[in-house]
Design a protein around this motif. Structure first.
Motif, PDB file in Angstrom:
ATOM      1  N   GLY A   1      -8.677   1.940   2.368  1.00  0.00           N
ATOM      2  CA  GLY A   1      -8.145   2.088   1.020  1.00  0.00           C
ATOM      3  C   GLY A   1      -9.174   2.437  -0.027  1.00  0.00           C
TER       4      GLY A   1
ATOM      5  N   GLY B   1      -1.844   4.285  -0.247  1.00  0.00           N
ATOM      6  CA  GLY B   1      -3.174   4.102  -0.823  1.00  0.00           C
ATOM      7  C   GLY B   1      -3.338   2.664  -1.283  1.00  0.00           C
TER       8      GLY B   1
ATOM      9  N   ARG C   1      -4.639   2.354  -6.034  1.00  0.00           N
ATOM     10  CA  ARG C   1      -3.263   1.859  -6.184  1.00  0.00           C
ATOM     11  C   ARG C   1      -3.037   1.306  -7.600  1.00  0.00           C
TER      12      ARG C   1
ATOM     13  N   ALA D   1      -1.388  11.823  -7.536  1.00  0.00           N
ATOM     14  CA  ALA D   1      -2.633  11.452  -6.865  1.00  0.00           C
ATOM     15  C   ALA D   1      -3.817  12.192  -7.464  1.00  0.00           C
TER      16      ALA D   1
ATOM     17  N   GLN E   1       0.819  -1.217   0.000  1.00  0.00           N
ATOM     18  CA  GLN E   1       0.000   0.000   0.000  1.00  0.00           C
ATOM     19  C   GLN E   1       0.854   1.268   0.000  1.00  0.00           C
TER      20      GLN E   1
ATOM     21  N   TRP F   1     -13.168  11.298  -2.397  1.00  0.00           N
ATOM     22  CA  TRP F   1     -11.894  10.885  -1.823  1.00  0.00           C
ATOM     23  C   TRP F   1     -11.400  11.913  -0.814  1.00  0.00           C
TER      24      TRP F   1
ATOM     25  N   VAL G   1      -6.307   8.577   0.823  1.00  0.00           N
ATOM     26  CA  VAL G   1      -4.951   8.613   0.286  1.00  0.00           C
ATOM     27  C   VAL G   1      -4.126   9.489   1.215  1.00  0.00           C
TER      28      VAL G   1
END
Length: 387
Positions: free
Chosen positions: A230, A255, A260, A110, A96, A202, A234
């Motif tokens: 997850g 993440g 990911r 991201a 992760q 998110w 993030v």
């Protein structure tokens, strides 16, 4: 000959603030003493000697000159995952973790995964200017959300929830905050995370400065304890401040899940791999320098107190926020706006600060001072510089 066109997005993006501020300083003639640069957040002490030795050794190894895994060398991913797990009291694995060429690039990658043209990302103001610049360059709207001095520049979860629009794809929180230094309480982070979960948005936590949190504020949140973290969270991290190696450009993204999988495309396209000598040295440093990092946290706390004590000698200036690395000062009512004051301080008094408008709308009465890169003795000179 016809003029050649450039990207309109780049043209519409504001110029980097720190070079602009240093341009003001070029006019300073030295009349108030040596230049005092409180613009850029850099550690005011050197890296650990063993860290430097290991960097030099790794740089001379043939293996470190080749490409590495696009998501980072496994020894560093394992070391950092163990560090995150211990710090937050929750299990985070190396699968992760992705190692990046600095935290600014981590943010850009991201955001590229989470949003696109026509989408929006909510940024509390005052915001970190490079975040806003990255979104502009990507064609993503930076939706400002005002945080208030009377709230300690901590975002109000109910007001934030009301500010979300249908095109918001992510909320970005920087805690400890840049530029204010404010530390967001765990309950505030949890409430905003729950709102994001309910809305299908998110949550991106930039925790660049988390190693400088007071002991009483650690861990800063419990979000990693959720087995499904997850699916909506993030985290961004920078090794630059904690290990005093900003020039080596190493950051991390934590993440999982579909994020990911998509991130791997960005890692391969935008960086291929982060610098490998620094990764090798950090794989040792993350566990080995834990006590050294705690000592540096105490140094920073001492500089914060020295800053507060120095400002007692400038009572017209009000500290609206003082925290990790930064102070956010309110300009006296009888002075000009922030841009004019910052320019005058640089050119006439040899004090480099960043004016509030560099950090978003509604910041005309504030200056940011990065006290972390100044010795206590230098901070004592602030009242005279502020005039």
């Amino acid at each position: 000959m016809p003029s050649l066109r450039l990207s309109p997005r780049v043209g519409a993006t504001a110029a980097p603030p720190i070079p602009a501020a240093r341009g003001w300083a070029a006019r300073y003639a030295g009349q108030a003493g040596p230049m005092l640069d409180l613009t850029q957040a850099v550690p005011g002490y050197p890296p650990h000697p063993e860290m430097l030795a290991r960097l030099a050794e790794a740089a001379g190894q043939r293996a470190a000159a080749g490409y590495g895994p696009i998501d980072g060398d496994m020894p560093l991913r394992e070391a950092f995952a163990a560090d995150v797990s211990g710090f937050y009291g929750a299990e985070v694995g190396p699968a992760q973790v992705a190692i990046t060429a600095g935290c600014n690039l981590a943010f850009t990658m991201a955001m590229t995964v989470l949003a696109g043209s026509g989408d929006a990302v909510l940024l509390p103001t005052p915001w970190y200017f490079n975040h806003r610049m990255a979104l502009e360059l990507l064609g993503i709207e930076a939706l400002p959300f005002e945080t208030r001095a009377e709230d300690g520049f901590v975002p109000d979860p109910e007001r934030l929830a009301a500010a979300l629009t249908p095109n918001v794809r992510a909320v970005v929180l920087v805690t400890p905050n840049n530029p204010t230094g404010a530390i967001y309480p765990p309950a505030v982070i949890a409430a905003i995370a729950e709102t994001c979960r309910q809305r299908g948005i998110w949550l991106v936590l930039d925790e660049t400065y988390r190693d400088f949190l007071p002991e009483s504020a650690s861990p800063p949140h419990g979000l990693f304890s959720d087995p499904d973290w997850g699916d909506g969270l993030v985290q961004l991290y920078s090794f630059a401040k904690s290990y005093c190696i900003p020039g080596h450009r190493v950051g991390a993204i934590v993440g999982g899940g579909g994020f990911r999988v998509a991130l791997m495309k960005l890692l391969d396209t935008m960086q291929i791999c982060a610098a490998r000598p620094a990764q090798a040295a950090l794989a040792w440093a993350v566990p080995a320098l834990a006590e050294w990092r705690r000592g540096n946290r105490a140094i920073m706390a001492g500089r914060a107190e020295a800053f507060r004590a120095a400002l007692a000698g400038a009572p017209d200036w009000r500290i609206d926020a003082l925290g990790t690395y930064f102070a956010y000062l309110r300009i006296p009512a009888d002075r000009g706006d922030a841009l004019a004051v910052a320019e005058a301080l640089a050119a006439e008094r040899g004090l480099l600060t960043l004016p509030g408008p560099f950090f978003g709308p509604g910041q005309d009465r504030h200056l940011r001072l990065a006290f972390a890169n100044a010795e206590v003795e230098a901070l004592a000179a602030l009242p005279g510089r502020l005039g």
